[in-house]
Motif scaffolding. Sequence first.
Motif, PDB file in Angstrom:
ATOM      1  N   PRO A   1       0.995  -1.123   0.266  1.00  0.00           N
ATOM      2  CA  PRO A   1      -0.101   0.109  -0.425  1.00  0.00           C
ATOM      3  C   PRO A   1       0.961   1.573  -0.082  1.00  0.00           C
ATOM      4  N   ASN A   2       0.555   2.108  -1.233  1.00  0.00           N
ATOM      5  CA  ASN A   2       1.167   3.897  -0.748  1.00  0.00           C
ATOM      6  C   ASN A   2       0.813   4.397   0.144  1.00  0.00           C
TER       7      ASN A   2
ATOM      8  N   TYR B   1      -1.200   7.637  -0.357  1.00  0.00           N
ATOM      9  CA  TYR B   1      -2.694   7.660  -0.882  1.00  0.00           C
ATOM     10  C   TYR B   1      -2.629   6.137  -0.539  1.00  0.00           C
ATOM     11  N   PRO B   2      -5.075   5.437  -0.835  1.00  0.00           N
ATOM     12  CA  PRO B   2      -4.761   4.861  -0.701  1.00  0.00           C
ATOM     13  C   PRO B   2      -4.969   4.067  -2.302  1.00  0.00           C
TER      14      PRO B   2
ATOM     15  N   THR C   1      -1.482   1.043  -4.567  1.00  0.00           N
ATOM     16  CA  THR C   1      -1.167   0.464  -4.374  1.00  0.00           C
ATOM     17  C   THR C   1       0.564   0.464  -5.323  1.00  0.00           C
TER      18      THR C   1
ATOM     19  N   ASN D   1       0.143   2.662  -8.360  1.00  0.00           N
ATOM     20  CA  ASN D   1      -1.157   3.033  -9.028  1.00  0.00           C
ATOM     21  C   ASN D   1      -1.567   3.419 -10.819  1.00  0.00           C
TER      22      ASN D   1
END
Length: 197
Positions: free
Chosen positions: A155-156, A159-160, A162, A181
Amino acid sequence: MNVRLAGAAAALALIAALAACAPQTGGDGAEPSSSPDASETDGPDTTESPSPSPTPSVAPIALPSDCRAILSDDVLAQLDGIPLNDAAFGPSGVGSDGTLTCIWGDPGADTTGLTTTISKMNRGPALDMLNALADDEGFSCFTPDGGTRCEKTWPNAQYPVTDGRTLFWRQDVLIDTRYSNLAPTGYTSAIVASLFD
């Protein structure tokens, strides 16, 4: 007493000489044929001893020079509208050593982007690096398409979305892709097919 030692030494020498004259057996225990073949009776031996077969050499892979040409139509369709090698991201394209850097991303986006570097790397250093990624950083590695591939997603931190990294090594060429992303389906496989097939 000296006569006994001299006699024993002479007996040992005689046994060694006789052993040297005994017929030799082949590696499978069979004795050689007692009838000589023609090459043994017609003068000097002209047969050549077999030389080892040459190791098949694999032609070196040329590094690519075009970021679009190494991708399939399907992958390019997934990247449609995303700028390639925008100067805002720094140096890209072909470097002085032939390394190709492809940066897909919009400089106005906060996190979405993908960077691939295709470079030369010898087997030893490449496998050391891939093993370290597997052992120390939890990358999953496997051996598709005649090479070694390692990959990992996470997970980044901000930010939400990948983030991830995929590496593929074969024939002294390393394909190293880092992304956030933006992970087109079949991206690395398309590059592999372009370079090696």
